[in-house]
Scaffold this active site. Structure first.
Site, PDB file in Angstrom:
ATOM      1  N   GLU A   1      -1.162 -10.364  12.176  1.00 15.44           N
ATOM      2  CA  GLU A   1      -2.257  -9.397  12.134  1.00 15.44           C
ATOM      3  C   GLU A   1      -3.525  -9.925  12.770  1.00 15.44           C
ATOM      4  O   GLU A   1      -4.227  -9.185  13.470  1.00 15.44           O
ATOM      5  CB  GLU A   1      -2.533  -9.017  10.661  1.00 15.44           C
ATOM      6  CG  GLU A   1      -3.773  -8.157  10.473  1.00 15.44           C
ATOM      7  CD  GLU A   1      -4.029  -7.794   9.006  1.00 15.44           C
ATOM      8  OE1 GLU A   1      -3.208  -8.164   8.138  1.00 15.44           O
ATOM      9  OE2 GLU A   1      -5.042  -7.132   8.746  1.00 15.44           O
TER      10      GLU A   1
ATOM     11  N   ARG B   1      -0.511  -9.417  -7.126  1.00 16.49           N
ATOM     12  CA  ARG B   1      -1.293 -10.017  -6.034  1.00 16.49           C
ATOM     13  C   ARG B   1      -2.721 -10.336  -6.470  1.00 16.49           C
ATOM     14  O   ARG B   1      -3.380  -9.515  -7.105  1.00 16.49           O
ATOM     15  CB  ARG B   1      -1.320  -9.105  -4.817  1.00 16.49           C
ATOM     16  CG  ARG B   1       0.051  -8.985  -4.171  1.00 16.49           C
ATOM     17  CD  ARG B   1      -0.008  -8.044  -2.989  1.00 16.49           C
ATOM     18  NE  ARG B   1      -0.276  -8.714  -1.740  1.00 16.49           N
ATOM     19  CZ  ARG B   1      -1.157  -8.319  -0.831  1.00 16.49           C
ATOM     20  NH1 ARG B   1      -1.922  -7.277  -1.047  1.00 16.49           N
ATOM     21  NH2 ARG B   1      -1.305  -8.970   0.310  1.00 16.49           N
TER      22      ARG B   1
ATOM     23  N   GLU C   1      -8.799  -2.775  -2.235  1.00 13.16           N
ATOM     24  CA  GLU C   1      -8.850  -1.917  -1.056  1.00 13.16           C
ATOM     25  C   GLU C   1      -8.441  -0.480  -1.389  1.00 13.16           C
ATOM     26  O   GLU C   1      -7.666   0.138  -0.667  1.00 13.16           O
ATOM     27  CB  GLU C   1      -7.957  -2.473   0.064  1.00 13.16           C
ATOM     28  CG  GLU C   1      -8.394  -3.855   0.506  1.00 13.16           C
ATOM     29  CD  GLU C   1      -7.553  -4.411   1.650  1.00 13.16           C
ATOM     30  OE1 GLU C   1      -8.139  -5.009   2.555  1.00 13.16           O
ATOM     31  OE2 GLU C   1      -6.317  -4.245   1.641  1.00 13.16           O
TER      32      GLU C   1
ATOM     33  N   ASP D   1      -8.453 -13.622   4.258  1.00  9.45           N
ATOM     34  CA  ASP D   1      -7.327 -12.721   4.571  1.00  9.45           C
ATOM     35  C   ASP D   1      -6.557 -13.196   5.794  1.00  9.45           C
ATOM     36  O   ASP D   1      -6.687 -12.594   6.852  1.00  9.45           O
ATOM     37  CB  ASP D   1      -7.855 -11.293   4.777  1.00  9.45           C
ATOM     38  CG  ASP D   1      -6.720 -10.276   4.833  1.00  9.45           C
ATOM     39  OD1 ASP D   1      -5.589 -10.628   4.451  1.00  9.45           O
ATOM     40  OD2 ASP D   1      -6.968  -9.139   5.254  1.00  9.45           O
TER      41      ASP D   1
ATOM     42  N   GLU E   1       1.368 -16.728  -0.870  1.00 10.43           N
ATOM     43  CA  GLU E   1       1.663 -15.631   0.069  1.00 10.43           C
ATOM     44  C   GLU E   1       1.108 -15.999   1.429  1.00 10.43           C
ATOM     45  O   GLU E   1      -0.087 -16.265   1.565  1.00 10.43           O
ATOM     46  CB  GLU E   1       1.032 -14.320  -0.421  1.00 10.43           C
ATOM     47  CG  GLU E   1       1.224 -13.168   0.563  1.00 10.43           C
ATOM     48  CD  GLU E   1       0.650 -11.825   0.064  1.00 10.43           C
ATOM     49  OE1 GLU E   1       0.526 -11.634  -1.156  1.00 10.43           O
ATOM     50  OE2 GLU E   1       0.333 -10.981   0.921  1.00 10.43           O
TER      51      GLU E   1
ATOM     52  N   ASN F   1       0.826  -1.203   0.000  1.00 10.73           N
ATOM     53  CA  ASN F   1       0.000   0.000   0.000  1.00 10.73           C
ATOM     54  C   ASN F   1       0.866   1.261   0.000  1.00 10.73           C
ATOM     55  O   ASN F   1       0.418   2.321   0.427  1.00 10.73           O
ATOM     56  CB  ASN F   1      -0.915   0.029   1.229  1.00 10.73           C
ATOM     57  CG  ASN F   1      -1.996  -1.038   1.165  1.00 10.73           C
ATOM     58  OD1 ASN F   1      -2.534  -1.332   0.109  1.00 10.73           O
ATOM     59  ND2 ASN F   1      -2.311  -1.620   2.318  1.00 10.73           N
TER      60      ASN F   1
ATOM     61  N   ARG G   1     -17.259 -12.372  -0.487  1.00 10.41           N
ATOM     62  CA  ARG G   1     -15.913 -11.900  -0.751  1.00 10.41           C
ATOM     63  C   ARG G   1     -14.967 -13.060  -1.047  1.00 10.41           C
ATOM     64  O   ARG G   1     -13.981 -12.904  -1.781  1.00 10.41           O
ATOM     65  CB  ARG G   1     -15.403 -11.088   0.445  1.00 10.41           C
ATOM     66  CG  ARG G   1     -14.218 -10.223   0.090  1.00 10.41           C
ATOM     67  CD  ARG G   1     -13.844  -9.360   1.278  1.00 10.41           C
ATOM     68  NE  ARG G   1     -12.551  -9.730   1.788  1.00 10.41           N
ATOM     69  CZ  ARG G   1     -12.032  -9.262   2.918  1.00 10.41           C
ATOM     70  NH1 ARG G   1     -12.737  -8.428   3.676  1.00 10.41           N
ATOM     71  NH2 ARG G   1     -10.838  -9.632   3.314  1.00 10.41           N
TER      72      ARG G   1
END
Lengths: 720, 720
Positions: free
Chosen positions: B405, B336, B303, B377, B399, B222, B348
């Site tokens: 997180e 990605r 996102e 995620d 990945e 990001n 989703r």
């Protein structure tokens, strides 16, 4: 035995890196010619029978320090049993100390004596104080004697702080970013507090205590009110519990609008009873968790911060409301005088004085007004702040900036001792000649009931704490001067070098000289002859004397340099803003007269023609170029000096300092060249003979853009 | 001699703190019963005559490692002169290695052999590779043998990586904040680069090389386009120069809109010739500075990130434009697959598959599609991503997230080996039974020309690198699995414990067991039975199963748990979103059938009545409560296990782990209680007998608010 020792050595497969974490408390072995005398001088450590947390810490620090310095720590005993016993404690905790009968009368709670005497038939050394914390301060002083190779015979030292509140202000946000921080993120790991107590917190407290710092504000003056919520107060309480035995009190910044933001009130008006009750209740809550909480630090109605003027109340109204809330608990309020109105002034330098001097005498007795050393903002050089001397009925604290926002960040070697000393020794003439800022700040001039000195911390999570090895000296000198503003900053530099690097005189001499000249070098390559605030917008990284435009004129460089085809400088005399009139008449007369003002402040107070003939006999323009160039030359010579010392210290610290000096030299050159390129575009004068032209043209320097700079929220990525 | 040794000891006044900085490369002395054999086994170190930077590093690492492990480093020699000589190098660099005549044919450029043999009449050990970097990997493997107390006789080890690109993705911003970072600020000090090279960079490269990691992306997916500007490329080049001898390639994230933001172009349309030319020129500039630059990592149209769909182009159009720019230089593009549309989807979990599978075969040959292990995620547990197996013509990278997180940040002890292993061993049935995700990723199933595995790094400036000592194991296991996905994560855990803490079996056994159970415990106390994404909004700190509202439904917990009075779980079968149909038929049949789906994924695929009878014979509700409770019980028992091991390791690391386990137990209890309180408010069912009620009521848990959480930009201070 040898194999055993070798086995122990093997535990350390690589030598312990000299990464600077130990600061000036390294406790490496003294030179051989000293060790025998020191071992005789300290043959045993007599532990007082009544242990307290602080006295346990004293014992542990002495054992650790002496163990490092002498190879092995002296044995502990409960009584002096031989020559060279070292006793420490208060007369209350230690019957032996009481028997020694030292006069501790004038030392106060934080002072100490270190005295050689005969006790129970033995020559001993006693470290004594009225309170435990004085003993702790004395222990660090005693260790410093050995660290700097001082004799231990016939000791007769008495010391007590001349300033009561000696405080580090951390501009640290709760997310661990640090405003104007150049040493990594904040060391305060709020998320894991109160459960996890980073061992580093203890080393922070040790370092502070070793130089007599007795207070800390862990939160930013521009910080959020979240730090006043109950969960954060519990976190703070955990820190306070850790710090208490080190004599270190915690404070908090108080965001003036907290009653709105976390209190659910419709106003933060300081005269509103509900607001006052909210702050009283908040103070009660804090003191319930932290009985020795120090108080509040407030930045109000400055740079967009909320404050009493939002409700048409005065700063005194605001400060007194908070003062009332903490008064019963013995707390203080430190109200910052760094305010300037949202409306653009005729001269920003005049604003704080105009705002606060009329309020003299209107503050509660537990309010201190916290005044920066100069009237603008921590510039490489400023005249002393005219408020000093002008408020005899209001305790004025001195605020200095240890973090080098305007002095090259972490990579420039700038020892701030001379800057602090210059401020403290400035003569206000408030009660005639010899009324120094130090006399104001230590309370002796006006008999202030409260005294204080605050330093904006340069501490972060970098392994060496301060972003560079030499910036540790600025933390150190702040503490030492806050204890005693009369100390020589050259002496302080020398003791710091000895403790931090080596007692090798062939290293100490040139390095102390380099440190002592470093601040004047920075003034020269950045803002010579009284120039100020010529840094890039917001980030303050690098030169931008051309800076203009934007939301307000006094956030630009051209506002401050006033350079044009005729000359340069800010006329603050009667023909200009007349800021000079804020000083006492003898000072005003000197600063206001272009013939009397010191060269170093010339362009602070006067707009001067380019061809003005300086005391040097040269023109202003030539002298300006010569100063810029001299600044670069000094840095180059610092780098060369350092290179000649490569074999005197460890490779790790040598290498980092060496790289940073190269960066400093490059950036000093950048400052010089960019400044000369800009001012030459206005003066249209040639450089003096033998002085090289800027490396690039002005357009190049103006085009440089740094989208991400430490210590500042990133700007939008506008650089192409 | 003894005095000398003591004198040396005195250089270390306090024992070197076990602060975790050394990671698994501690090289502390082996247990005495091993040292004699090892000293015989490695009697001298034969240095190849043709030195290279990498071979110098190999020699230095072997000397350092053996010096630490054996007490003294073996002497260096230029030829094997005695039994136990250790040789290293390539046949090219070392005539002795060439003479040894080892078959290195199938090892490729990164593989190595470690072999015992007789050379010039001596029994020796040879570490050999075709290229220097293989020798470096082999040297770390050899040291690991000693670190884990393996015999050195009759060595015959051959190893080569099964995956070509083994990459750490740092989600680090240029201002040193780290998205989802829980280990302090970024270790990349961009401001001081390229001039100052923190010695830590070298230790980072050593650690990566020691586990075979050969690529790193220092910038956030990001992140801003500033990292592509020339000054930042020069900074990156300085890192690349440092990392090159360690076989570590640098990559960059490429912000898709960079041509607009730093290129001055009016569009970033991937089919626009000027845009394509800009990227080609940018790639040429990068390769001019960094000849072995790895390539680009891109997060596009996800996102809020810009991407080709902004111009109605496909992901393939975007990826191929970048691929074309780096192709001539040998670079790759990692694109990605974590995308989801700005419009709210029906599920989703289905989006990435729907977006990318139709593009199979449309990507240039140097594009890898980077696919998260599961379709949502990085949850504590997800089924494998349905893209794996569904794109035979497109190299798919795996990945995984090393930073935790969604798994308790730094303070929860969760060893991720089992999570990674579960993903890698999942059977896609793409070419019939036995078509595992690992077979897809290592290229063996579809014959991919490119293979890769990326891990989102958990590395920061904290002294221990990863925020906690045990999180080091997640960095370690990522590297080891990327080298060889078939390795046992239990074996990896054991070798890590031995290298990092001690070879004492009474410590190793319980700690490995604790690690191996830790991920399932986290699943249980956070999201048992297939629940997912029940964390607090944005920060993902703590439980919030009640979370609803906000900008989009699929950013809420209720979207994922679908709990109501009748039951709980997301129906992804044919009667629901039918996401299950994205899997190969045998997998779809199993997951889609409530009787066949594993309990662990039940609520991922099915909406299940509270009274549904589980295989345990209990109701779903009862099993849910039992799982939550069991998670807490396991953490408690981990804490107790750890407490029983206090005397086995150093006090420093023991203490931090101990405190963190206490935090984890408290937070596990919080997760359990908050989740049960919420779900009980819907199920209206009693807790099973013997299971305690939540400590507080639901309102309490819903009221908790954390305005500042690490790894996330602070929220407005809305907490009262």
């Amino acid at each position: 035995m040898f194999l055993l020792a070798l086995g122990l050595l093997a535990v350390f497969p690589t030598a312990r890196a000299e990464d600077g974490y130990d600061l000036w408390l390294r406790y490496r072995p003294v030179q051989p010619q000293w060790s025998a005398a020191y071992r005789r001088g300290v043959s045993e450590l007599v532990v007082p029978p009544s242990a307290t947390k602080t006295l346990d810490i004293v014992q542990s620090e002495l054992s650790r320090g002496l163990g490092g310095l002498l190879g092995t720590a002296p044995p502990l005993s409960s009584q002096p049993t031989k020559e060279g016993a070292l006793l420490f404690g208060t007369p209350r905790a230690s019957p032996a100390i009481a028997r020694a009968g030292l006069d501790l009368g004038r030392l106060g709670p934080e002072g100490y004596r270190i005295h050689s005497l005969t006790l129970d038939g033995h020559r001993v050394i006693v470290i004594a104080g009225n309170e435990d914390v004085g003993v702790l301060y004395g222990a660090f002083h005693f260790l410093r004697l050995l660290q700097t190779h001082q004799p231990l015979e016939h000791l007769d030292i008495a010391s007590a702080p001349r300033i009561r509140h000696r405080i580090l202000d951390h501009w640290d946000n709760l997310d661990r970013t640090v405003e104007r921080g150049y040493a990594g993120e904040s060391i305060w790991d709020w998320h894991k507090l109160p459960d996890y107590l980073d061992p580093r917190y203890i080393d922070y407290a040790r370092a502070c205590a070793s130089v007599g710092i007795n207070g800390m504000v862990p939160t930013n003056v521009n910080g959020s009110a979240v730090s006043l919520t109950t969960p954060y107060l519990r976190k703070l309480a955990a820190l306070a519990d850790l710090f208490r035995p080190y004599g270190l009190h915690v404070y908090l910044t108080a965001r003036f609008s907290a009653p709105l933001e976390i209190g659910g009130l419709p106003t933060a008006d300081p005269l509103n009873p509900a607001v006052r009750a909210w702050w009283r209740a908040k103070a009660d809550e804090i003191y319930g968790l932290i009985p020795d909480f120090g108080g509040f630090l407030v930045k109000a109605n400055s740079e967009g911060q909320p404050g009493p003027q939002d409700y048409s109340r005065s700063h005194a109204d605001g400060a007194n409301m908070l003062a009332e809330a903490v008064a019963a608990h013995g707390g203080i309020v430190m109200w910052r005088a760094f305010v300037y109105s949202q409306r653009q002034p005729d001269d920003r330098a005049k604003q704080a004085y105009e705002e606060f001097v009329p309020l003299d005498g209107k503050f509660d007795s537990n309010v201190l007004l916290q005044v920066k050393n100069g009237p603008i903002d921590f510039q490489p050089r400023e005249p002393f702040h005219p408020i000093f001397g002008a408020m005899p009925h209001t305790p004025l604290m001195l605020e200095v900036q240890i973090t080098k926002e305007y002095l090259g960040f972490a990579t420039h070697l700038v020892y701030l001792g001379p800057l602090f000393e210059e401020a403290l020794r400035s003569d206000t003439y408030a009660r005639g000649k010899g009324s120094t800022v130090a006399d104001v700040v230590d309370g002796s001039l006006f008999g202030y009931a409260q005294t204080g000195m605050a330093g904006v911390a340069n501490i972060g999570s970098d392994r060496n704490w301060t972003g560079s090895h030499f910036d540790q000296a600025n933390w150190y000198v702040f503490g030492r001067l806050a204890w005693n503003p009369a100390l020589s900053t050259r002496d302080i530099a020398e003791e710091w070098v000895r403790m931090t690097f080596t007692n090798d005189d062939s290293f100490v001499r040139p390095v102390v000289a380099m440190m002592m000249g470093s601040r004047e070098a920075a003034v020269d390559y950045m803002t010579p002859l009284g120039l100020h605030h010529q840094m890039a917008r917001d980030t303050h990284y690098g030169p931008a004397p051309w800076l203009s435009g934007g939301p307000r004129a006094d956030w630009t460089s051209v506002y401050f340099n006033r350079a044009d085809a005729t000359g340069i400088g800010f006329d603050r005399t009667i023909t200009g803003s007349n800021a000079v009139a804020q000083y006492a008449p003898p000072v005003a007369a000197r600063f206001g007269d272009i013939k009397q003002v010191p060269d170093a402040l010339l362009l602070w107070f006067h707009h001067v023609p380019w061809d003005y003939r300086m005391s040097s006999g040269r023109t202003l323009w030539d002298d300006l170029v010569i100063h810029y160039t001299h600044g670069v030359d000094v840095v180059r010579s610092m780098r060369q000096t350092w290179e000649s010392l490569a074999d005197k210290i460890d490779a790790e610290r040598y290498a980092q300092v060496s790289t940073f000096l190269q960066i400093q030299e490059n950036e000093a050159r950048w400052w010089r060249d960019a400044s000369i390129a800009y001012f030459q575009s206005l003066s249209h004068r040639p450089l003096p003979a033998g002085y090289s032209a800027p490396e690039h043209d002005l357009q190049y320097y103006e085009s440089l853009c740094f989208p991400v700079v430490p210590g500042h929220t990133p700007l939008p990525p506008t650089c192409k």
